[in-house]
Design an enzyme around this catalytic site. Structure first.
Site, PDB file in Angstrom:
ATOM      1  N   ASP A   1      31.629  37.350  43.547  1.00 26.55           N
ATOM      2  CA  ASP A   1      32.979  37.064  44.050  1.00 26.55           C
ATOM      3  C   ASP A   1      33.833  38.311  44.255  1.00 26.55           C
ATOM      4  O   ASP A   1      35.035  38.214  44.411  1.00 26.55           O
ATOM      5  CB  ASP A   1      33.702  36.102  43.101  1.00 26.55           C
ATOM      6  CG  ASP A   1      33.840  36.654  41.692  1.00 26.55           C
ATOM      7  OD1 ASP A   1      33.474  37.825  41.465  1.00 26.55           O
ATOM      8  OD2 ASP A   1      34.314  35.922  40.803  1.00 26.55           O
TER       9      ASP A   1
ATOM     10  N   HIS B   1      32.690  40.151  39.980  1.00 27.13           N
ATOM     11  CA  HIS B   1      31.630  39.830  39.029  1.00 27.13           C
ATOM     12  C   HIS B   1      30.264  39.867  39.708  1.00 27.13           C
ATOM     13  O   HIS B   1      30.138  39.440  40.858  1.00 27.13           O
ATOM     14  CB  HIS B   1      31.866  38.442  38.419  1.00 27.13           C
ATOM     15  CG  HIS B   1      33.206  38.298  37.782  1.00 27.13           C
ATOM     16  ND1 HIS B   1      34.291  37.768  38.462  1.00 27.13           N
ATOM     17  CD2 HIS B   1      33.641  38.638  36.552  1.00 27.13           C
ATOM     18  CE1 HIS B   1      35.334  37.767  37.653  1.00 27.13           C
ATOM     19  NE2 HIS B   1      34.977  38.300  36.500  1.00 27.13           N
TER      20      HIS B   1
ATOM     21  N   SER C   1      34.727  38.271  30.851  1.00 23.35           N
ATOM     22  CA  SER C   1      34.104  37.370  31.825  1.00 23.35           C
ATOM     23  C   SER C   1      32.647  37.693  32.108  1.00 23.35           C
ATOM     24  O   SER C   1      31.909  36.831  32.593  1.00 23.35           O
ATOM     25  CB  SER C   1      34.885  37.397  33.145  1.00 23.35           C
ATOM     26  OG  SER C   1      34.930  38.714  33.671  1.00 23.35           O
TER      27      SER C   1
END
Length: 398
Positions: free
Chosen positions: A347, A350, A44
């Site tokens: 968040d 991340h 991610s």
């Protein structure tokens, strides 16, 4: 409250501070020493939109605002409010943002490269975790799967075989990682004994190494391999492993020391493995990108990057780290900060775009890649125009 795992300090090795090697970057049309395509593998931290094709779910908050709100003003499948480091690298090369592989269909779609990174991806295959008691994780994307996609794409771009791809491989820059973080997230957050988690690291490094070797076998000539970020500075980890002992925290940054020490251990093993690969493949440029060092520079001196809350999530809720166990960004009664540029995390898991920007500046302008920016700029004209402006107009969004 959690405290430092016993035996950690004598088990882990000190960090190799100065990372080796060089980012040889480029532009299109090509100049000597520059690159026309960018290929990326990872999770991610590098995903530019593949996740939405693998895990199609309209309820996934990553697929809607506030994700993407700062730069794109819409959700793009990136796990942050704007751009990731890969986007800044593409900008530096004078290339469009890297298209997620799963959004393309034709050879023309990959004229500037492709991104195979997927949010949630692991270095190791799911069977590795199932054999260790982690049931119900499903068929998550992993490095072998991303490599299968890459080989499929080569079949599309080079229907006559690898011989037709030699020039393309020579003129392409490969970014392998960051990868491995999710291999550790799963057991760490499941509270597996830390001595067991440590044993995963050599296996993760071996998988990264075999992936690099496979890419070299396919013709890759220049590879950038980023190390792990300082996971002890991640808000979710700061919440889960918060401690009453001041000794568990780094005085300069406020991050959890033993978690950061583990990240340094992973990076030490990676650096050692890359040195072995360089000796085996003297005609290939293999570059270590010191993500850890670049990020720690931001955590220690956040005000130099306009960040006021380096250890707090902008989107989530709850003090002191902006995260709570039952609320996540985009889901439930979450809170959203007014100025994401002042936060180090987006968040809770991340980085924010501001943090990614700081890391990218450290890699491309600072001492965390060698040779320095000034040396590279002569052969890559676009690099001399680096501005990292938040107002940068994308050449083409994925």
């Amino acid at each position: 409250m959690a405290s430092s795992p016993s035996g950690l300090l004598h088990f882990l090795f000190p960090m190799v501070v100065a990372a080796a090697a060089a980012l040889l970057a480029g532009a299109a049309p090509p100049a000597p020493g520059c690159y026309t395509r960018l290929f990326s593998f990872g999770d991610s931290l590098a995903d530019t939109g593949n996740h939405r094709f693998v895990y199609a779910n309209d309820s996934d908050p990553v697929l809607r605002l506030p994700y993407g709100e700062t730069f794109f003003h819409r959700a793009t499948g990136r796990f942050t409010n704007g751009r990731v480091v890969l986007d800044f690298i593409a900008e530096a090369l004078g290339l469009p943002f890297v298209r997620p592989y799963l959004s393309g269909r034709r050879a023309e779609d990959f004229a500037s490269g492709a991104n195979f990174a997927v949010g949630g991806a692991t270095a190791l295959a799911p069977d590795f975790f199932r054999d260790r008691g982690f049931d119900g994780m499903g068929d998550v994307v992993h490095l072998d799967m991303e490599m299968r996609w890459f080989r499929d794409m080569l079949g599309l771009l080079c229907p006559g075989g690898l011989a037709d791809c030699s020039d393309m491989m020579d003129q392409s820059l490969f970014v392998v990682g960051e990868i491995g973080g999710n291999d550790y997230n799963l057991p760490l957050l499941a509270r597996m004994p830390f001595d067991n988690v440590i044993t995963y690291a050599p296996i993760v490094i071996a998988k990264i190494s075999s992936t690099i070797t496979e890419l070299i076998g396919l013709g890759a000539k220049t590879l950038v391999v980023p190390g792990n970020l300082p996971i002890g500075c991640v808000p979710n980890y700061l919440l889960v492993f918060q401690s009453d002992s001041k000794e568990d925290y780094e005085p300069e940054s406020g991050c959890i020391g033993w978690l950061n020490e583990f990240a340094r251990y992973h990076n030490k093993l990676l650096i050692e493995e890359l040195e072995k690969l360089r000796k085996l493949h003297p005609g290939v440029t293999i570059i270590y990108a010191d993500n850890y060092g670049a990020a720690m520079e931001v955590f220690i001196s956040p005000e130099q990057y306009g960040i006021e809350y380096p250890l707090v999530a902008c989107c989530g809720g709850g003090d002191p780290y902006g995260v709570t166990p039952n609320v996540t960004c985009g889901r439930g009664e979450y809170k959203l900060c007014n100025n994401p540029g002042k936060y180090g995390s987006w968040d809770g898991m991340h980085p924010s775009e501001a943090m990614y920007k700081g890391i990218a500046m450290g890699l491309l302008r600072g001492s965390y890649m060698q040779p320095t920016f000034a040396t590279i700029a002569n052969s890559c004209p676009h690099l001399s125009e680096l501005g990292f402006s938040l107002g940068y107009k994308p050449l083409r969004d994925s």
